[in-house]
Design an enzyme around this catalytic site. Sequence first.
Site, PDB file in Angstrom:
ATOM      1  N   ASP A  47       0.938  -1.327  -0.081  1.00 35.96           N
ATOM      2  CA  ASP A  47       0.027   0.064   0.051  1.00 35.96           C
ATOM      3  C   ASP A  47       0.771   1.155  -0.013  1.00 35.96           C
ATOM      4  OD1 ASP A  47      -2.778  -0.792  -0.023  1.00 35.96           O
ATOM      5  OD2 ASP A  47      -2.894  -1.068   1.942  1.00 35.96           O
ATOM      6  N   ILE A  48       1.962   1.300   0.846  1.00 37.37           N
ATOM      7  CA  ILE A  48       2.596   2.513   0.928  1.00 37.37           C
ATOM      8  C   ILE A  48       3.353   2.766  -0.427  1.00 37.37           C
ATOM      9  CG2 ILE A  48       4.708   3.531   2.312  1.00 37.37           C
ATOM     10  CD1 ILE A  48       3.576   1.783   4.628  1.00 37.37           C
TER      11      ILE A  48
END
Length: 398
Positions: A180-181
């Site tokens: 996600d990051i």
Amino acid sequence: MTGPLKHIRVLDLSRIMAGPWAGQILADLGAEVIKVERAGVGDDTRKWGPPYLKDKDGKDTAESGYYLSVNRGKKSVEVDIASADGQATIKALAAKSDIVLENFKVGTLDRYGLGPDDLKAINPRLIFCSITGFGQDGPKAQDVAYDFMIQAMGGLMSVTGAPDGEPGGGPQKVGVPIVDIMTGMYAAIAVLAALAERDQSGKGDTVDIAMLDVATAILANQAMNHLVSGDTPIRRGNKHPNIQPQDVFAVRNGHIVIAVGNDEQFQRFATAVGQPELANDDRYATNRERVKNLDTLHSLICEKLVQKDLAYWLDIFGTQKVPCGPINTVPMTFAEPQVQHREMLRELPHPLAGKVPSVVSPMRFDRAALRFDNPPPLLGEHTDDVLAVLGLTPEAAG
């Protein structure tokens, strides 16, 4: 507003982590980021607790730690995009924005008349960035994805964790939602590149970012190790697949990370552990040989390091300029003098708690300095203000 993007407005239709992470990066850089949230409900992560931020009386608020980690510096506007009024409001916002971020399921915004073609017809200079699990096309394009499953599907868990047969062996996910990051990072880079191109062409662009693509891309050296050798990378615990010695080693009162990166550093390392002859041993003199003969080298190192305390080794390796470090807990990280000097942890004003701690952007600029004045917003905190700028009434949000 300050920062290099103070002239940019972002319409953030995303929620959870990947899209909001991109939006927070842009907000940190000075952009005005308008976070559109579902009326009365908001971003899913608002409820992803405990823990929740405490108010001034020590009671839980509705602001989860997860939500607070990824929405700093934004304005929250409640909109019902399923209503005609809400759709009109999104179009009015898009007409005055530079970037749209969204992570709806493929085709959802098109059904509401808010897809990239719809919004770019209103604003041809608009950069429209879609973030999904699998991209806008392909056999899995319609599938929902979360970081954990993409870490698995993207190969990351196959190279993370202790080998089978060792204590704790088996695949492991990374301790933060790394896909996600990194997807948020790639999305931020992509829209900034599209902004730069817009300066030349005068036209906006459509950006398609897929979590599985990102997970594949960040296999990095592990991917190339496979592609050039034909071998399948395996879990090695904390051992680096290409450079040695790099591992976690037991010392008398804990553990230390050693990260020797080249032959010169290994010479200094050998001196520091009182065995300078290792640097002249044909089995260990070069990195190529150290990787090949790691079993015997690892045993020698373990025997030496376990004889002294962590502080001793940190001091002597520091003197010899051998890269090393303690394994800090999260509180210990914030107590690190270097982290404190860099002011990575700041206190931001908050309407419910008085103040909220925030881990700020690591980017530093000399001329366009970043400021961190605005906390993650309350649900709908800025609805009236933002709609007023557009000449709309609160009823326009649907």
